[in-house]
Design an enzyme around this catalytic site. Structure first.
Site, PDB file in Angstrom:
ATOM      1  N   ASN A 230       5.776  21.989  -3.568  1.00 56.26           N
ATOM      2  CA  ASN A 230       5.055  22.469  -2.381  1.00 56.26           C
ATOM      3  C   ASN A 230       3.569  22.575  -2.715  1.00 56.26           C
ATOM      4  O   ASN A 230       3.185  22.435  -3.876  1.00 56.26           O
ATOM      5  CB  ASN A 230       5.645  23.812  -1.939  1.00 56.26           C
ATOM      6  CG  ASN A 230       5.553  24.846  -3.053  1.00 56.26           C
ATOM      7  OD1 ASN A 230       4.464  25.248  -3.440  1.00 56.26           O
ATOM      8  ND2 ASN A 230       6.700  25.246  -3.601  1.00 56.26           N
ATOM      9  N   ASP A 301      13.051  25.593  -2.415  1.00 56.46           N
ATOM     10  CA  ASP A 301      14.279  26.071  -1.776  1.00 56.46           C
ATOM     11  C   ASP A 301      15.507  25.291  -2.222  1.00 56.46           C
ATOM     12  O   ASP A 301      16.606  25.817  -2.265  1.00 56.46           O
ATOM     13  CB  ASP A 301      14.149  25.943  -0.246  1.00 56.46           C
ATOM     14  CG  ASP A 301      13.054  26.845   0.276  1.00 56.46           C
ATOM     15  OD1 ASP A 301      13.049  28.030  -0.092  1.00 56.46           O
ATOM     16  OD2 ASP A 301      12.190  26.360   1.031  1.00 56.46           O
ATOM     17  N   PRO A 331      18.703  29.675  -6.294  1.00 54.17           N
ATOM     18  CA  PRO A 331      19.009  31.094  -6.077  1.00 54.17           C
ATOM     19  C   PRO A 331      17.749  31.885  -5.731  1.00 54.17           C
ATOM     20  O   PRO A 331      16.657  31.510  -6.152  1.00 54.17           O
ATOM     21  CB  PRO A 331      19.592  31.553  -7.429  1.00 54.17           C
ATOM     22  CG  PRO A 331      19.318  30.472  -8.397  1.00 54.17           C
ATOM     23  CD  PRO A 331      18.992  29.223  -7.655  1.00 54.17           C
ATOM     24  N   PHE A 350       6.056  37.680  -1.199  1.00 56.56           N
ATOM     25  CA  PHE A 350       5.155  37.034  -0.249  1.00 56.56           C
ATOM     26  C   PHE A 350       6.008  36.257   0.751  1.00 56.56           C
ATOM     27  O   PHE A 350       7.135  35.861   0.439  1.00 56.56           O
ATOM     28  CB  PHE A 350       4.218  36.063  -0.966  1.00 56.56           C
ATOM     29  CG  PHE A 350       3.070  36.764  -1.649  1.00 56.56           C
ATOM     30  CD1 PHE A 350       1.827  36.796  -1.063  1.00 56.56           C
ATOM     31  CD2 PHE A 350       3.257  37.409  -2.860  1.00 56.56           C
ATOM     32  CE1 PHE A 350       0.770  37.450  -1.679  1.00 56.56           C
ATOM     33  CE2 PHE A 350       2.212  38.063  -3.480  1.00 56.56           C
ATOM     34  CZ  PHE A 350       0.958  38.082  -2.888  1.00 56.56           C
ATOM     35  N   LYS A 364      12.745  38.853   6.720  1.00 53.78           N
ATOM     36  CA  LYS A 364      12.759  38.483   5.293  1.00 53.78           C
ATOM     37  C   LYS A 364      12.741  39.720   4.405  1.00 53.78           C
ATOM     38  O   LYS A 364      13.456  39.795   3.405  1.00 53.78           O
ATOM     39  CB  LYS A 364      11.550  37.582   4.984  1.00 53.78           C
ATOM     40  CG  LYS A 364      11.599  36.956   3.622  1.00 53.78           C
ATOM     41  CD  LYS A 364      10.555  35.884   3.450  1.00 53.78           C
ATOM     42  CE  LYS A 364      10.976  34.574   4.076  1.00 53.78           C
ATOM     43  NZ  LYS A 364      10.050  33.476   3.832  1.00 53.78           N
TER      44      LYS A 364
HETATM   45  N1  CTP Z   1      11.418  33.607  -3.639  1.00 55.57           N
HETATM   46  C1  CTP Z   1      12.266  33.746  -4.714  1.00 55.57           C
HETATM   47  N2  CTP Z   1      13.249  32.840  -4.936  1.00 55.57           N
HETATM   48  C2  CTP Z   1      13.426  31.804  -4.102  1.00 55.57           C
HETATM   49  C3  CTP Z   1      12.571  31.657  -2.988  1.00 55.57           C
HETATM   50  C4  CTP Z   1      11.576  32.560  -2.795  1.00 55.57           C
HETATM   51  O1  CTP Z   1      12.106  34.699  -5.475  1.00 55.57           O
HETATM   52  N3  CTP Z   1      14.375  30.941  -4.340  1.00 55.57           N
HETATM   53  C5  CTP Z   1      10.386  34.619  -3.413  1.00 55.57           C
HETATM   54  C6  CTP Z   1       8.974  34.091  -3.348  1.00 55.57           C
HETATM   55  O2  CTP Z   1       8.334  34.183  -4.619  1.00 55.57           O
HETATM   56  C7  CTP Z   1       8.307  35.022  -2.339  1.00 55.57           C
HETATM   57  C8  CTP Z   1       9.446  35.411  -1.421  1.00 55.57           C
HETATM   58  O3  CTP Z   1      10.635  35.189  -2.162  1.00 55.57           O
HETATM   59  O4  CTP Z   1       7.816  36.195  -2.931  1.00 55.57           O
HETATM   60  C9  CTP Z   1       9.496  34.661  -0.116  1.00 55.57           C
HETATM   61  O5  CTP Z   1       9.454  33.280  -0.359  1.00 55.57           O
HETATM   62  P1  CTP Z   1       9.542  32.238   0.859  1.00 55.57           P
HETATM   63  O6  CTP Z   1       9.438  30.858   0.321  1.00 55.57           O
HETATM   64  O7  CTP Z   1       8.582  32.667   1.946  1.00 55.57           O
HETATM   65  O8  CTP Z   1      10.959  32.550   1.426  1.00 55.57           O
HETATM   66  P2  CTP Z   1      12.361  31.880   1.256  1.00 55.57           P
HETATM   67  O9  CTP Z   1      13.236  32.880   0.588  1.00 55.57           O
HETATM   68  O10 CTP Z   1      12.254  30.555   0.598  1.00 55.57           O
HETATM   69  O11 CTP Z   1      12.834  31.772   2.754  1.00 55.57           O
HETATM   70  P3  CTP Z   1      12.417  30.714   3.889  1.00 55.57           P
HETATM   71  O12 CTP Z   1      12.043  29.424   3.211  1.00 55.57           O
HETATM   72  O13 CTP Z   1      13.627  30.618   4.734  1.00 55.57           O
HETATM   73  O14 CTP Z   1      11.270  31.307   4.653  1.00 55.57           O
END
Ligand code: CTP
Length: 450
Positions: A230, A301, A331, A350, A364
């Protein structure tokens, strides 16, 4: 509720814009960096004046500094001239919003520690009003830096009120051909320290605290030539880490591939990772002992179940990309941290979104169960990936929502650290999905875990 307005880097306030910075330079070879420092500070909107010690006058041209700063450069012989109606050291000290002392030599360090006002430069620094902070960057030969007398002086100096004392870089090639501690930290870090102090003053409220910060993207390999990732540059996480370090915290930074100035990593204990699996392993080792974990990393993701050791031909790749069985979900590392958190540990996440940012962020926060979540749009100008500024909302587990920004990411980093520090002094709130329902004010006794 009013949301954060959109901004651009030009309109959001840089803490340096319109501020008066006195650059005081002493006799170390790092004095040759003074002209570029003047230019860099001015480029960010600061007004700069220069002041040289007698030794620095031999290393850097006062004429060059006067010309670059558009102000006379103050030198030793300018003191007590009949054309100067007020004492020059008082004039200079009262003019400045902040003094940047770079480089700081062992001799000037001793003068400042012992209150020895025997030169224009030392007199000016000692005459600073209490409202004028000092950012000082030591630079000298390794043995000189390690000398017991210098270390004694440093120990006193770094605790002086209104002083942010930056020790030399941990290692580097010195003018004496030695490698070791002694080299002045890079100008980019000095700029950051100046901006930090102008934004929030000199603060030592995180001394004794240990923080783990994650930053940057993860890369999930498909084969040796391809990966899924990303656009995260790591800027927000690195600024959070450095802001915490400048406030006295011990900071461990776990980061994916970064696109930030490497000078910003000085003073942090860094671990580079590539994939979410690397990050998971690093967190399992580092998070348990930390007072707070700040998850600014943009974790992928999805990942390829079995990365190919050989580069797949295009046709085979397309077939495998289309096969859902080739992929697995990464995870949720923040959720893992919540499940295993140590007592009193604060967890900040975040959330980067498009569309209804606040609505998605609320969901979230409830899903992840962390204490604090900063949510920002990534489709607005001046916010999100790679931008110098940001604007968004800080949500806490007690239900409070604060709109922050538009502001520089450094200013935002300080505000987030304030919120983390506040949590250490509040009872923790049960996360959503826990046996007892969390809601209302975070200070409610209903929410207190035993
Ligand atoms: N995060 C994490 N582990 C993951 C994905 C995200 O610990 N596998 C953490 C990120 O570091 C951030 C927060 O969770 O602090 C939110 O990440 P974000 O990418 O916005 O959310 P997702 O959990 O990926 O959800 P979505 O993509 O559906 O918005």
């Amino acid at each position: 509720m009013a949301g954060p307005t959109t901004t651009t880097a030009a309109t959001a306030v840089d803490p340096l814009r319109g501020r008066r910075v006195l650059l005081a330079v002493t006799g170390s070879i790092a004095a040759v960096k003074a002209p570029s420092l003047v230019t860099a500070l001015q480029a960010r909107g600061a007004e700069v004046r220069c002041l040289l010690s007698p030794s620095a006058e031999r290393l850097v041209s006062p004429v060059a500094l006067a010309s670059l700063s558009r102000h006379p450069c103050a030198c030793e012989n300018d003191q007590w001239q009949h054309g100067q109606p007020r004492p020059l050291h008082i004039d200079l000290a009262e003019w400045a919003d902040l003094v940047l002392l770079a480089p700081l030599s062992a001799a000037t360090l001793a003068r400042l520690v012992h209150g020895q006002a025997d030169q224009l430069l030392a007199s000016t620094l000692l005459a600073r009003p209490a409202s004028c902070p000092l950012v000082a960057a030591a630079a000298m030969n390794t043995d000189m830096w390690l000398a017991a007398a210098v270390q004694r002086n440093w120990a006193v100096f770094q605790n002086d009120a209104g002083v942010l004392a930056l020790p030399p870089a941990a290692t580097g090639l010195l003018a004496c051909d030695r490698r070791g501690p002694g080299r002045m930290v890079e100008p980019a870090l000095l700029e950051l320290a100046v901006a930090s102090v102008l934004a929030r003053g000199v603060r030592r409220d995180l001394v004794g605290r240990s923080l783990v910060v994650t930053a940057g993207p993860t890369r999930e390999a498909i084969d040796p030539a391809r990966f899924l990732s990303n656009p995260s540059t790591g800027r927000m996480g690195v600024l959070l880490a450095q802001a915490a370090r400048l406030r006295g915290a011990q900071v461990q930074l776990i980061h994916g591939p970064l696109q930030v100035n490497s000078a910003w990593l000085e003073g942090l204990e860094c671990q580079a990772i590539v994939s979410a699996a690397d990050l998971e392993e690093a967190l399992s080792l580092r998070a348990p002992g930390a007072d707070a974990v700040l998850m600014a990393a943009a974790v992928a993701d999805q990942r390829w179940r079995h990365p190919d050791p050989a580069k797949a031909p295009k046709q085979a790749l397309q077939e495998r990309l289309a096969d859902a069985a080739s992929w697995e979900a990464v995870p949720d590392l923040l959720q893992q941290l919540v499940a295993r958190r140590s007592p009193g540990q604060v967890l900040l996440g975040f959330a980067a979104h498009t569309g209804d940012v606040l609505g998605q962020a609320r969901a979230k926060l409830a899903r992840k169960g962390c204490d604090l979540l900063f949510a920002n749009p990534i489709d607005a100008p001046g916010a999100g990936f790679g931008s110098e500024t940001n604007a968004g909302w800080l949500l806490d587990a007690g239900g409070a929502v604060e709109a922050i920004g538009p502001c520089s990411k450094l200013t935002l980093a300080h505000r987030l650290l304030d919120a983390v520090a506040d949590r250490w002094y509040q009872p923790p709130v049960l996360s959503a999905g826990s046996a007892t329902e969390a809601g209302g004010s975070s200070s409610s006794s209903m929410n207190v875990l035993s």
